[in-house]
Scaffold this active site. Structure first.
Site, short mmCIF file in Angstrom:
data_model
loop_
_atom_site.label_atom_id
_atom_site.label_comp_id
_atom_site.label_asym_id
_atom_site.label_seq_id
_atom_site.Cartn_x
_atom_site.Cartn_y
_atom_site.Cartn_z
N LYS A 476 44.20 44.26 45.21
CA LYS A 476 43.54 43.98 45.77
C LYS A 476 41.93 43.44 45.98
CE LYS A 476 41.93 47.40 49.55
NZ LYS A 476 41.88 48.70 50.21
N ASP A 478 39.47 41.87 47.30
CA ASP A 478 38.00 42.72 48.11
C ASP A 478 37.00 41.73 48.57
OD1 ASP A 478 37.23 43.95 50.46
OD2 ASP A 478 37.46 45.70 50.03
N ASP A 548 40.77 47.46 58.85
CA ASP A 548 40.17 49.04 57.64
C ASP A 548 40.85 49.92 58.86
OD1 ASP A 548 38.68 48.06 55.57
OD2 ASP A 548 37.46 48.20 55.67
C1 DGJ Z 1 36.67 47.49 52.31
C2 DGJ Z 1 38.24 47.45 52.09
O1 DGJ Z 1 38.60 47.08 53.37
C3 DGJ Z 1 38.35 48.56 52.19
O2 DGJ Z 1 40.09 48.72 52.07
C4 DGJ Z 1 37.99 49.48 50.64
O3 DGJ Z 1 38.77 48.57 49.50
C5 DGJ Z 1 37.21 49.34 50.51
N1 DGJ Z 1 36.22 47.94 50.90
C6 DGJ Z 1 35.74 49.34 48.97
O4 DGJ Z 1 34.16 49.28 49.05
#
Ligand code: DGJ
Length: 730
Positions: A476, A478, A548
Site C-alpha cells: 500500500k 501511501d 479513508d
Molecule cells: C492514510 C491512509 O489513507 C490510511 O488508510 C492509513 O494508511 C494512514 N494513512 C496511515 O498513516
C-alpha cells in the site's frame, strides 16, 4: 477504426465505431476543430469552421485577423495573437515576448500508439489495434515545433490527445503554460459535470449550468487531489444514464491540473485540460522537447452510462499495466482501523489467525512498523524495521503468516520524510523547501524532492530493500500531504517552475522501477484515502484506496463518483467496524459487505471485536466475493438509482460481457412507512434471454427485467441492502 486525410477538403478524420472527430485546415494554415460527435462518414464538414462567414480568414480579410483569431475553433489555442479565450500554450522568449502562432506544417498517420517519455499513457496492446494522427505545426518566429497527437483504438470510442513541443531554435524558450487538449464547440445549453469533494468525501458528482466566462476545476496541491478531480464533462440538459450528449475529458496525470470551460461572447464553448499553469514554467533548451500528459476524450450520444463504460473498458484494456488486472485479488485484512500505531507481531498474528479462519487470505500491516514510529510525528524516510514491535523483522512475520496460508502486505509512504528522522538529519536539503523560509508541516512531515535523481535512487533502493527482505505480495503506497514552499535545492533558479512536474515524473519513475524489479507485486496506491485516484496512478497500480471514509452510506456517493470513470476492480473498498471511525454511523455488517463488494473487497477492523453473528456474516461475505469477483471485476457497470439524488436508495448492477450473468446491488438508505415495493428497471441484459433469479428460482426474460423491472420489497430499517443475482438459463 480509421484515420485519414481528405486532401481535397483539407479535413482529417478519426473514426471510431460510434464517433467521428474531424479537424479542418483553414487557409492552409490554421488547424481548426470541425466536428466531434456521433459517427458520420461525411468529411465534407469543413464549412463548420465558419471560414465563409465574417470575420473571414486572414487571407481574405487581413485587417480582421484578430477578430478571426478570437472566434476560430482552434484545435490548440495559443496566447498573444488575438485569441482572448483561454489558451493552451503560452511561451516566453529570452527577450520576454509572449506571442505564439501555430501554423500547419504537415502530418503523419501511424499504426499503433507511441509511448510518452516518462509518463503513464494508454497503450495499444496488439499491433494494428490503434492508429495515431500527428499534426505538425510550427511557429517560425519562435522556431518552435508543436506536434498534436490523436490516437484511437479498434475496440474503443475514446480519443486520446497529447502534445509535444520541440525547440528548433538556438535560444531558450520558457513554457509558461502547456495544456494538453482543447475542444471548441457551439454551446448546446450545456451543463458542466465534475467530481469534487474533500478528504473522506472524494469525487461526488455535481452539475452546474455553463454560464458566461470561465468555470472549471483545478488544483495546485501537487497531487490530483481530494478536492477536485482531473475530469470534466459537458452534458446536455436533462442528461440521463441512457439519453443526452456528453463530451468528457479525463487527464492521465497525478499532479497539478486545470480543466476549464469558457462560454464566449459568441455562445461558443471552449473546454481545456492540462497541467495547471500556476507554479509551472518549463525551460525548453535549444534542441530539447517537452511532452504534455495525455487527455482521454469520450463522446457519448446515449447518456452518461455509455460514457462510463467507454472509460471502464479503455482503462481495463489500454491503461492498467499490472499483471493483477484480470486476476482475483486476495481477500485482505488491514490493521489500520484495528490498531492504528499500537501493534506488535503477536497482535498482528492474532488478527491474521482469526481472519484466516473466516477465509481472509492476506494480512496488510499498515503504518507504524518502522523506525521509532508510534504516532505520525517521526521516522518517515527511515525504512528499517522496529525490532521492538516486530522481533525477527518482516521475514519472521511473513514466515509465520505463510505457515497460516496467508500472504503478507505492507504499508509504505516512500515520498515523505519526517523532520524527526535520520534521513532528514543527514539530508535536510532533500526535502522540498524554499531556503530561508520555514517549511510548513503537514501531518508532521515534508515531501522529498523527487526532481533529484539521487533522491529517487535512495527512495527506490529503500523500498526495494524492504521488499527483498521478506516474502511480500502487496504494497500500500501511501502519500499523506500536499505541497507547500515548492522549491528544490538542486534545480537552478530558472528551472524552479519545473519542480511540480518533475516531482510527478519522479513518482512515476519510482513506481516503474518498483514494478520492474517486483513484477508480481500487487500495488495499491493511496493518498490519505483517494487524494490521487487518477488514471496516471492506475497505470501502475490496478487498485487505489478510494477513501479513508469506510462508512457504507458515505461510500455510496464516493464509489458512485469514482465508478463514473474507473472500473469497480480499481476501487479499494473494505468492511470496517461500527460506529464508523469517520462519521460515527452504525450500519448493518451485511450492508457494509454489499457496499465493499462493489470494489476490491477486504476488511479493515479489529476482528476480535466482532460478534459470533458478524463472524458468520464475514464468512458468507467472503463466499460472495469468491462467487462474484470476476463478474464485478470484468463486467459492464450500470447505475440504476442514486441515493445522492433521491436520498432514499441506491442501486447499480454489473452485467457480464456475454450478458449471461448479472448482479444487482440495492441499498435502502431510508426505510419508508406504509409503502409497497419499489420498481427498478434493470439494464444491459439481452432482451430475448431468459434469466433466473437465484434467490427465488423465478424466471424472467431480459426484456421484462429491463422494461418491467424487479420489485424490491421494503426492508425493515435504514441502511439495509440486498443483492439480486441473475443467470441466463436460455
Ligand atoms: C492514510 C491512509 O489513507 C490510511 O488508510 C492509513 O494508511 C494512514 N494513512 C496511515 O498513516
Amino acid at each position: 477504426m480509421s484515420v485519414y486525410f481528405d486532401e481535397e477538403r483539407s479535413v482529417f478524420c478519426l473514426m471510431t465505431e460510434n464517433t467521428s472527430y474531424m479537424i479542418g485546415i483553414a487557409d492552409g494554415k490554421y488547424v481548426g476543430h470541425a466536428y466531434y460527435g456521433a459517427r458520420m462518414e461525411d468529411c465534407g464538414c469543413g464549412y463548420l469552421l465558419r471560414t465563409d462567414e465574417r470575420p473571414e480568414p486572414p487571407s481574405r480579410n487581413i485587417r480582421e485577423k484578430a477578430a478571426f483569431a478570437d472566434s476560430f475553433f482552434y484545435e490548440y489555442s495559443t496566447w498573444g495573437v488575438g485569441d482572448y479565450r483561454d489558451s493552451c500554450l503560452r511561451v516566453r522568449t529570452e527577450g520576454g515576448a509572449r506571442a505564439c502562432e501555430l501554423v500547419f506544417d504537415g502530418y503523419r498517420i501511424l499504426d499503433g500508439k507511441p509511448e510518452l517519455p516518462g509518463l503513464p499513457s494508454t497503450f495499444a496492446g496488439e499491433a494494428g489495434s490503434a492508429q495515431t494522427l500527428e499534426i505538425v505545426c510550427r511557429d517560425d518566429c519562435l522556431k518552435l515545433k508543436v506536434i498534436l497527437r490523436y490516437s484511437i483504438f479498434e475496440d474503443s470510442d475514446a480519443l486520446i490527445r497529447s502534445v509535444e513541443l520541440v525547440n528548433e531554435g538556438g535560444e531558450r524558450l520558457y513554457l509558461e503554460k502547456v495544456l494538453s487538449a482543447c475542444l471548441d464547440m457551439d454551446n448546446n445549453e450545456f451543463q458542466m459535470l465534475t467530481l469534487t469533494g474533500s478528504w473522506a468525501r472524494e469525487r461526488h458528482m455535481g452539475y452546474q449550468k455553463v454560464s458566461r466566462g470561465y468555470q472549471g476545476v483545478g488544483t495546485t496541491r501537487g497531487i490530483s487531489s481530494h478536492q477536485e478531480h482531473p475530469f470534466i464533462a459537458l452534458v446536455t440538459e436533462n442528461i440521463t444514464e441512457t439519453t443526452g450528449e456528453v463530451y468528457a475529458m479525463n487527464f492521465v496525470y497525478s499532479g497539478n491540473f486545470k480543466a476549464d470551460v469558457e462560454l464566449s461572447q459568441f455562445d461558443t464553448v471552449r473546454m481545456t485540460m492540462g497541467i495547471h499553469p500556476d507554479g509551472f514554467e518549463w525551460v525548453l533548451e535549444p534542441g530539447a522537447s517537452f511532452t504534455a500528459p495525455e487527455v482521454v476524450c469520450v463522446y457519448s450520444d446515449s447518456g452518461l452510462g455509455q460514457m462510463t463504460r467507454t472509460f471502464h473498458d479503455l482503462y481495463r484494456n489500454h491503461l492498467i499495466r499490472s499483471r493483477w488486472l484480470h486476476e482475483k485479488r486476495p481477500v485482505l485484512i488491514n490493521n489500520w482501523e484495528a490498531t492504528y500505531f499500537d501493534f506488535d507481531t503477536e497482535r498482528l498474528l492474532e488478527i491474521a489467525s482469526e481472519a484466516a479462519k473466516d477465509g481472509v487470505e492476506m494480512l496488510v500491516m499498515d503504518d507504524g512498523w518502522f523506525g521509532r514510529r508510534n504516532d505520525d510525528t517521526c521516522s518517515l524516510g527511515d525504512w528499517s524495521v522496529n525490532e521492538k514491535k516486530l522481533p525477527g523483522g518482516l521475514a519472521y512475520l511473513s514466515r509465520r503468516l505463510k505457515e497460516m496460508g496467508m500472504r503478507f502486505g505492507i504499508w509504505l509512504e516512500p515520498e515523505m520524510v519526517s523532520p524527526d528522522s535520520d534521513l532528514y538529519r543527514s539530508h535536510p536539503d532533500w526535502a522540498v523547501h524554499v531556503p530561508g523560509r520555514e517549511g510548513t508541516l503537514s501531518r508532521s512531515q515534508y515531501i522529498l524532492d523527487l526532481s533529484r535523481p539521487e533522491v529517487v535512487d535512495y527512495v527506490s533502493e529503500s523500498v526495494a530493500r524492504v521488499l527483498r527482505s521478506a516474502d511480500i505480495s502487496y504494497v500500500k503506497w501511501d502519500m499523506n500531504r500536499q505541497m507547500t514552499e515548492v522549491g528544490s535545492a538542486c534545480l537552478d533558479s530558472a528551472c524552479q517552475g519545473e519542480l511540480y512536474h518533475r516531482y510527478v515524473l519522479g513518482v512515476y519513475e519510482l513506481q516503474s522501477r518498483l514494478l520492474r524489479e517486483f513484477p508480481e507485486l500487487l500495488l495499491e496506491n493511496c493518498t490519505s484515502g483517494g487524494g490521487r485516484f487518477d488514471p496516471g496512478m492506475l497505470y501502475y497500480s490496478p487498485q487505489i484506496w478510494c477513501s479513508d471514509d469506510t462508512d457504507a452510506m458515505e461510500r455510496l456517493a464516493i464509489q458512485e463518483g469514482t465508478a463514473l470513470l474507473y472500473p469497480l476492480s480499481t476501487i479499494g473498498a473494505h468492511v470496517s467496524i461500527c460506529p464508523n471511525h469517520i462519521v460515527g454511523r452504525v450500519t448493518p455488517f451485511e450492508t457494509r459487505g454489499y457496499v465493499a463488494l462493489g470494489g476490491t473487497f477486504g476488511y479493515e477492523l479489529d476482528i476480535m471485536r466482532l460478534s459470533g453473528e458478524e463472524r458468520g456474516q464475514m464468512r458468507q461475505q467472503i463466499e460472495l466475493y469468491h462467487k462474484y469477483q470476476s463478474l464485478v471485476r470484468e463486467g459492464d457497470y450500470y447505475r440504476l438509482a442514486s441515493a445522492r439524488e433521491n436520498h432514499e436508495y441506491d442501486c447499480y448492477m454489473v452485467v457480464s460481457k456475454d450478458r449471461r450473468e448479472a448482479l444487482v446491488t440495492y441499498i435502502q438508505v431510508r426505510a419508508r412507512a406504509n409503502f409497497h415495493s419499489r420498481r427498478i428497471r434493470l439494464a444491459g441484459l439481452a432482451e430475448d434471454t431468459c434469466y433466473v433469479l437465484e434467490e427465488t428460482g423465478r424466471q424472467y426474460s431480459g426484456r421484462l427485467l429491463m422494461k418491467g423491472g424487479i420489485l424490491a420489497a421494503p426492508m425493515a430499517g435504514d441502511y439495509t441492502g440486498k443483492l439480486y443475482h441473475f443467470s441466463a438459463v436460455s
